[in-house]
Design an enzyme around this catalytic site. Structure first.
Site, PDB file in Angstrom:
ATOM      1  N   ASP A  18      23.280  33.517  -5.623  1.00 38.30           N
ATOM      2  CA  ASP A  18      22.125  33.168  -6.472  1.00 38.30           C
ATOM      3  C   ASP A  18      22.260  31.744  -7.017  1.00 38.30           C
ATOM      4  O   ASP A  18      21.272  31.009  -7.108  1.00 38.30           O
ATOM      5  CB  ASP A  18      21.998  34.170  -7.627  1.00 38.30           C
ATOM      6  N   HIS A  72      22.172  41.081  -9.909  1.00 33.78           N
ATOM      7  CA  HIS A  72      21.888  40.558  -8.564  1.00 33.78           C
ATOM      8  C   HIS A  72      20.866  41.442  -7.848  1.00 33.78           C
ATOM      9  O   HIS A  72      21.183  42.138  -6.894  1.00 33.78           O
ATOM     10  CB  HIS A  72      23.186  40.438  -7.742  1.00 33.78           C
TER      11      HIS A  72
HETATM   12  P1  NAD Z   1      27.328  44.393   8.238  1.00 36.44           P
HETATM   13  O1  NAD Z   1      26.777  45.710   8.595  1.00 36.44           O
HETATM   14  O2  NAD Z   1      27.145  43.261   9.183  1.00 36.44           O
HETATM   15  O3  NAD Z   1      28.898  44.507   7.970  1.00 36.44           O
HETATM   16  C1  NAD Z   1      29.440  45.497   7.154  1.00 36.44           C
HETATM   17  C2  NAD Z   1      30.805  45.859   7.684  1.00 36.44           C
HETATM   18  O4  NAD Z   1      31.362  46.855   6.830  1.00 36.44           O
HETATM   19  C3  NAD Z   1      30.802  46.437   9.106  1.00 36.44           C
HETATM   20  O5  NAD Z   1      31.694  45.726   9.938  1.00 36.44           O
HETATM   21  C4  NAD Z   1      31.256  47.881   8.910  1.00 36.44           C
HETATM   22  O6  NAD Z   1      32.016  48.381   9.990  1.00 36.44           O
HETATM   23  C5  NAD Z   1      32.095  47.734   7.655  1.00 36.44           C
HETATM   24  N1  NAD Z   1      32.310  48.995   6.944  1.00 36.44           N
HETATM   25  C6  NAD Z   1      31.445  50.024   6.747  1.00 36.44           C
HETATM   26  N2  NAD Z   1      32.038  51.008   6.064  1.00 36.44           N
HETATM   27  C7  NAD Z   1      33.305  50.589   5.809  1.00 36.44           C
HETATM   28  C8  NAD Z   1      34.409  51.155   5.126  1.00 36.44           C
HETATM   29  N3  NAD Z   1      34.341  52.390   4.581  1.00 36.44           N
HETATM   30  N4  NAD Z   1      35.547  50.436   5.038  1.00 36.44           N
HETATM   31  C9  NAD Z   1      35.626  49.207   5.597  1.00 36.44           C
HETATM   32  N5  NAD Z   1      34.626  48.623   6.266  1.00 36.44           N
HETATM   33  C10 NAD Z   1      33.476  49.308   6.364  1.00 36.44           C
HETATM   34  O7  NAD Z   1      26.745  44.000   6.804  1.00 36.44           O
HETATM   35  P2  NAD Z   1      26.788  42.553   6.077  1.00 36.44           P
HETATM   36  O8  NAD Z   1      25.587  41.787   6.474  1.00 36.44           O
HETATM   37  O9  NAD Z   1      28.125  41.960   6.270  1.00 36.44           O
HETATM   38  O10 NAD Z   1      26.566  42.995   4.543  1.00 36.44           O
HETATM   39  C11 NAD Z   1      27.545  43.734   3.868  1.00 36.44           C
HETATM   40  C12 NAD Z   1      27.093  44.074   2.461  1.00 36.44           C
HETATM   41  O11 NAD Z   1      26.941  42.878   1.680  1.00 36.44           O
HETATM   42  C13 NAD Z   1      25.740  44.788   2.364  1.00 36.44           C
HETATM   43  O12 NAD Z   1      25.813  45.850   1.432  1.00 36.44           O
HETATM   44  C14 NAD Z   1      24.792  43.700   1.860  1.00 36.44           C
HETATM   45  O13 NAD Z   1      23.690  44.223   1.176  1.00 36.44           O
HETATM   46  C15 NAD Z   1      25.727  42.930   0.952  1.00 36.44           C
HETATM   47  N6  NAD Z   1      25.299  41.555   0.618  1.00 36.44           N
HETATM   48  C16 NAD Z   1      25.493  41.149  -0.665  1.00 36.44           C
HETATM   49  C17 NAD Z   1      25.167  39.851  -1.029  1.00 36.44           C
HETATM   50  C18 NAD Z   1      25.395  39.380  -2.423  1.00 36.44           C
HETATM   51  O14 NAD Z   1      24.870  38.320  -2.802  1.00 36.44           O
HETATM   52  N7  NAD Z   1      26.230  40.031  -3.230  1.00 36.44           N
HETATM   53  C19 NAD Z   1      24.616  38.975  -0.078  1.00 36.44           C
HETATM   54  C20 NAD Z   1      24.435  39.435   1.215  1.00 36.44           C
HETATM   55  C21 NAD Z   1      24.779  40.742   1.566  1.00 36.44           C
HETATM   56  C1  LMR Z   2      20.961  38.647  -0.906  1.00 42.29           C
HETATM   57  O1  LMR Z   2      20.602  38.298  -2.048  1.00 42.29           O
HETATM   58  O2  LMR Z   2      20.733  37.939   0.096  1.00 42.29           O
HETATM   59  C2  LMR Z   2      21.718  39.930  -0.719  1.00 42.29           C
HETATM   60  O3  LMR Z   2      21.766  40.664  -1.904  1.00 42.29           O
HETATM   61  C3  LMR Z   2      21.269  40.730   0.447  1.00 42.29           C
HETATM   62  C4  LMR Z   2      19.923  41.381   0.244  1.00 42.29           C
HETATM   63  O4  LMR Z   2      19.799  42.552   0.566  1.00 42.29           O
HETATM   64  O5  LMR Z   2      18.990  40.704  -0.200  1.00 42.29           O
END
Ligand code: NAD
Ligand code: LMR
Length: 337
Positions: free
Chosen positions: A173, A200
């Site tokens: 953010d 967030h």
């Molecule tokens: P993705 O599906 O590409 O990757 C997630 C990974 O987690 C996969 O490789 C999967 O195998 C693994 N996984 C699932 N269960 C698991 C477990 N029990 N133990 C270990 N690994 C496990 O998803 P992504 O795009 O990398 O996003 C991951 C998370 O981050 C999502 O929940 C998304 O919403 C969040 N996110 C948060 C922010 C933020 O600003 N905080 C920003 C973007 C994404």
């Molecule tokens: C973001 O802000 O990009 C993450 O929280 C992923 C989402 O689901 O928007």
């Protein structure tokens, strides 16, 4: 190559020198094979503060680790795969970064991810309480507003809760806000720093333009439009990716920036400040994102919300009841009535 290219490259966004001995850290990434996990693992492999990188996921970590291990930096990379190896992956980590979990698809809210991701966070927090109770834990997984309470409640149950050490990563953010402000002002984003407080998700994301460095004199209309864009920026990416997930590359960059700040604090560097969503107490919300002064034990001082203008006060008033509800979801999950 390392000193000519990688170090100056890293220094250009972090501004640090390389480390030795105890000033180097073990970092575990949970979710290391995912869309965020892979580029984040690469950025951590390139970070001179990281001596050991432990990659944990349910799939693909052996390949990711071998691939990364060919990068010409001293950091050692180890792969751990499957629930059986969770504890070993986390053991004695200084920093655990969690991006394990499902991302959004168009039409979903972050809250829609809770039912799956809360279990993942619970398992990881239980393991961390056992094998890495002093780690700083940075959780990226959504919904951040609810899963950080899950992690903290699990730690409380294990008598290992230290509110200085658990962070919901909201850096994206701030990164977005800095980028959008720099675009509007036509200046280098590195010159810009705007705190973002609250939570967030949607209306809980509260950018504080009144605290922008450099000072901005946007019109009310510009502030409203920019606030909306920041609050909706995650959805902007989800829609542009059209079913292929949510922000990954900008998130990996943001998590690397946040992890680097944690390591600078651990090394005793002064004045390291980042915003994050942490156990707190503001207006009845027991978790709230604010600027934090980081140190050898994680949070050295919560710098708090500070002065707000009328527009920002209204945004916070809107955010608080949503946060209270989101927090309750997380707390109740660990402590069902
Ligand atoms: P993705 O599906 O590409 O990757 C997630 C990974 O987690 C996969 O490789 C999967 O195998 C693994 N996984 C699932 N269960 C698991 C477990 N029990 N133990 C270990 N690994 C496990 O998803 P992504 O795009 O990398 O996003 C991951 C998370 O981050 C999502 O929940 C998304 O919403 C969040 N996110 C948060 C922010 C933020 O600003 N905080 C920003 C973007 C994404
Ligand atoms: C973001 O802000 O990009 C993450 O929280 C992923 C989402 O689901 O928007």
């Amino acid at each position: 190559m390392y000193s000519q290219v990688i170090k100056p490259f890293i220094q250009s966004y972090n501004g640090f020198a390389s480390c030795e001995g105890e000033e180097c850290f073990k970092v575990t990434i949970a979710g290391a094979s995912g869309g965020i996990g892979q580029p984040l693992s690469m950025l951590m492999k390139m970070n001179p503060f990281v001596k050991e990188l432990s990659l944990f996921d349910l799939q693909h970590t052996p390949g990711v680790a071998v691939d990364l291990s060919h990068i010409e930096t001293p950091c050692k990379v180890k792969a751990f795969m499957g629930a059986d190896q969770r504890r070993e992956a986390l053991k004695d980590a200084n920093i655990i970064i969690v991006s394990a979990g499902v991302p959004r698809k168009p039409g979903m809210t972050r809250d829609d991810l809770f039912n799956v991701n809360a279990y993942i966070i619970k398992d990881l927090a239980e393991a961390a309480a056992e094998v890495a109770p002093n780690a700083l834990i940075a959780i990226i997984t959504n919904p951040v507003n609810s899963v950080i309470p899950v992690a903290c409640e699990v730690m409380k149950k294990a008598n290992k809760f230290d509110p200085r050490r658990i962070f919901g990563v909201t850096t994206l953010d701030i990164v977005r806000t800095n980028t959008f402000v720099a675009e509007a002002l036509k200046i280098d984003p590195k010159e810009v720093n705007v705190p973002v407080i609250g939570g967030h998700a949607g209306d809980t994301i509260v950018p504080l333009f009144s605290r922008s460095k450099p000072h901005v004199s946007f019109s009310d209309e510009q502030i409203i439009a920019m606030t909306k864009r920041i609050q909706n920026a995650g959805t902007e990416v989800v829609e542009a990716k059209a079913g292929a997930g949510s922000a990954t590359l900008s998130m990996a960059y943001s998590a690397a920036r946040f992890a680097n700040a944690l390591m600078r604090g651990l090394r005793g560097e002064q004045n390291v400040i980042e915003c994050a969503y942490v156990a707190s107490d503001y207006g009845g919300a027991s978790y709230f994102a604010t600027p934090l002064l980081l140190g050898k034990d994680g949070i050295k001082e919560n710098l708090g919300v500070g002065e707000l203008n009328d527009f920002e006060k209204k945004l916070v008033e809107t955010a608080i009841p949503i946060l209270i509800e989101n927090i309750k979801t997380g707390v109740d999950f660990v402590n069902p009535k």
